[in-house]
Design an enzyme around this catalytic site. Sequence first.
Site, PDB file in Angstrom:
ATOM      1  CB  SER A 188      -0.840  -0.015   1.285  1.00  0.00           C
ATOM      2  OG  SER A 188      -1.396   1.249   1.563  1.00  0.00           O
ATOM      3  CE1 TYR A 227      -4.659  -1.931   5.043  1.00  0.00           C
ATOM      4  CE2 TYR A 227      -3.524   0.135   4.588  1.00  0.00           C
ATOM      5  CZ  TYR A 227      -4.136  -1.029   4.143  1.00  0.00           C
ATOM      6  OH  TYR A 227      -4.209  -1.278   2.787  1.00  0.00           O
TER       7      TYR A 227
HETATM    8  N1  LIG Z   1      -8.577  -0.390  -2.051  1.00  0.00           N
HETATM    9  C1  LIG Z   1      -7.564   0.394  -1.742  1.00  0.00           C
HETATM   10  O1  LIG Z   1      -7.683   1.630  -1.792  1.00  0.00           O
HETATM   11  C2  LIG Z   1      -6.225  -0.216  -1.346  1.00  0.00           C
HETATM   12  C3  LIG Z   1      -5.132   0.639  -1.263  1.00  0.00           C
HETATM   13  C4  LIG Z   1      -3.886   0.112  -0.919  1.00  0.00           C
HETATM   14  C5  LIG Z   1      -3.774  -1.246  -0.649  1.00  0.00           C
HETATM   15  N2  LIG Z   1      -4.860  -2.064  -0.721  1.00  0.00           N
HETATM   16  C6  LIG Z   1      -4.665  -3.481  -0.431  1.00  0.00           C
HETATM   17  O2  LIG Z   1      -5.154  -4.250  -1.501  1.00  0.00           O
HETATM   18  C7  LIG Z   1      -5.486  -5.552  -1.030  1.00  0.00           C
HETATM   19  C8  LIG Z   1      -6.854  -5.917  -1.577  1.00  0.00           C
HETATM   20  O3  LIG Z   1      -7.825  -5.075  -0.985  1.00  0.00           O
HETATM   21  P1  LIG Z   1      -9.106  -4.530  -1.760  1.00  0.00           P
HETATM   22  O4  LIG Z   1      -9.004  -3.080  -1.806  1.00  0.00           O
HETATM   23  O5  LIG Z   1      -9.309  -5.298  -2.999  1.00  0.00           O
HETATM   24  O6  LIG Z   1     -10.235  -4.834  -0.666  1.00  0.00           O
HETATM   25  P2  LIG Z   1     -11.284  -6.000  -0.494  1.00  0.00           P
HETATM   26  O7  LIG Z   1     -11.813  -5.879   0.881  1.00  0.00           O
HETATM   27  O8  LIG Z   1     -12.226  -5.977  -1.645  1.00  0.00           O
HETATM   28  O9  LIG Z   1     -10.400  -7.323  -0.650  1.00  0.00           O
HETATM   29  C9  LIG Z   1      -9.661  -7.889   0.381  1.00  0.00           C
HETATM   30  C10 LIG Z   1      -9.621  -9.381   0.144  1.00  0.00           C
HETATM   31  O10 LIG Z   1      -8.891 -10.017   1.205  1.00  0.00           O
HETATM   32  C11 LIG Z   1      -9.661 -11.126   1.647  1.00  0.00           C
HETATM   33  N3  LIG Z   1      -9.344 -11.464   3.031  1.00  0.00           N
HETATM   34  C12 LIG Z   1      -9.495 -10.684   4.124  1.00  0.00           C
HETATM   35  N4  LIG Z   1      -9.132 -11.366   5.225  1.00  0.00           N
HETATM   36  C13 LIG Z   1      -8.739 -12.598   4.801  1.00  0.00           C
HETATM   37  C14 LIG Z   1      -8.280 -13.750   5.472  1.00  0.00           C
HETATM   38  N5  LIG Z   1      -8.162 -13.803   6.807  1.00  0.00           N
HETATM   39  N6  LIG Z   1      -7.957 -14.836   4.727  1.00  0.00           N
HETATM   40  C15 LIG Z   1      -8.102 -14.820   3.386  1.00  0.00           C
HETATM   41  N7  LIG Z   1      -8.559 -13.753   2.695  1.00  0.00           N
HETATM   42  C16 LIG Z   1      -8.877 -12.661   3.417  1.00  0.00           C
HETATM   43  C17 LIG Z   1     -11.096 -10.674   1.471  1.00  0.00           C
HETATM   44  O11 LIG Z   1     -12.005 -11.742   1.487  1.00  0.00           O
HETATM   45  C18 LIG Z   1     -11.018  -9.983   0.125  1.00  0.00           C
HETATM   46  O12 LIG Z   1     -11.106 -10.907  -0.935  1.00  0.00           O
HETATM   47  C19 LIG Z   1      -5.424  -5.496   0.494  1.00  0.00           C
HETATM   48  O13 LIG Z   1      -4.215  -6.102   0.931  1.00  0.00           O
HETATM   49  C20 LIG Z   1      -5.416  -4.007   0.773  1.00  0.00           C
HETATM   50  O14 LIG Z   1      -4.804  -3.715   1.995  1.00  0.00           O
HETATM   51  C21 LIG Z   1      -6.095  -1.579  -1.066  1.00  0.00           C
END
Ligand SMILES: NC(=O)c1ccc[n+]([C@@H]2O[C@H](COP(=O)([O-])OP(=O)(O)OC[C@H]3O[C@@H](n4cnc5c(N)ncnc54)[C@H](O)[C@@H]3O)[C@@H](O)[C@H]2O)c1
Length: 261
Positions: A141, A154
């Site tokens: 991130s 986080y």
């Molecule tokens: N959306 C943003 O703005 C953003 C920015 C920077 C980083 N991220 C990172 O991107 C990644 C994906 O997030 P996203 O934005 O697609 O959100 P999201 O909530 O749609 O996806 C997160 C995924 O992780 C899975 N997950 C959560 N806990 C879990 C566990 N214990 N075991 C297995 N799977 C688990 C969820 O089921 C989901 O599929 C994350 O690591 C998040 O921190 C997102």
Amino acid sequence: MLQDRVILVVGGSTGIGRATAIACGQAGAIVVVGARDHAKAEEVATEAASAGAARTLALPVDVRSSDEVDAFVSKATDTFGRLDGAVNNAGIEGRMAPMHDLTDADYAEIMDVNARGVFFAMRAEIAAMGAAGGAIVNVGSVGSFTGLVGQSVYAASKHAVWALTRSAAVENAGRGIRINMIAPAGTETPMLHRVLQGNVEAMRSAARMHPIGRFGTPEESAAAIVWLLSDASSFVCGQSIGVDGGYSATLGFNPQAALAD
Ligand SMILES: NC(=O)c1ccc[n+]([C@@H]2O[C@H](COP(=O)([O-])OP(=O)(O)OC[C@H]3O[C@@H](n4cnc5c(N)ncnc54)[C@H](O)[C@@H]3O)[C@@H](O)[C@H]2O)c1
């Protein structure tokens, strides 16, 4: 780009993980979708198959359990005979509050998924790849490099992902396993909507913090991940790619965005 490569997507049911599974399918990979919710993993595997995946498999996995992670990686590797690539995407935002209001449980919940989960997954994936080599992409991130107001743990967990990425990268570079990270900024996923609580004004204002003037899409993160998994990035090792619309290039000072507010 990934024809017949066996690629695991850990946390593949929604957002960036779902888009990555589909993009790997478009690139011709054998896609293994891992998610806590097996039905959702099946749905995404079907989407990846429609996109062009050579084969697909949906498996349950919760990254908080090393037994489940080990079983997931073993099952995928036993089914297809090898492991060529893995994407460690599972992550949670956790409860948002200033550090002095966070509990022991808040800390453990976020670190268990975002940091320990990536450790469990990489450990199993590296062992499964072994001498044959492969490519691993972790999802960090912009918070892997900056502090975040209300999201200190986080940010700490994502700093840990960066440290795990670089350490594993240099440990395994000579064994033919390349390990890299992407560092997204605001990306249109269910997580972003939870973080900004569906507040339209906050969404608009947060989008403007990105010099490109909008949030990213999950598909834009997925495209960078596919490139890092592929031989097109064969000399890229231990790096982070910001998929962030210029966010990390600004040091946060964006007068144009302030004037527009
Ligand atoms: N959306 C943003 O703005 C953003 C920015 C920077 C980083 N991220 C990172 O991107 C990644 C994906 O997030 P996203 O934005 O697609 O959100 P999201 O909530 O749609 O996806 C997160 C995924 O992780 C899975 N997950 C959560 N806990 C879990 C566990 N214990 N075991 C297995 N799977 C688990 C969820 O089921 C989901 O599929 C994350 O690591 C998040 O921190 C997102």
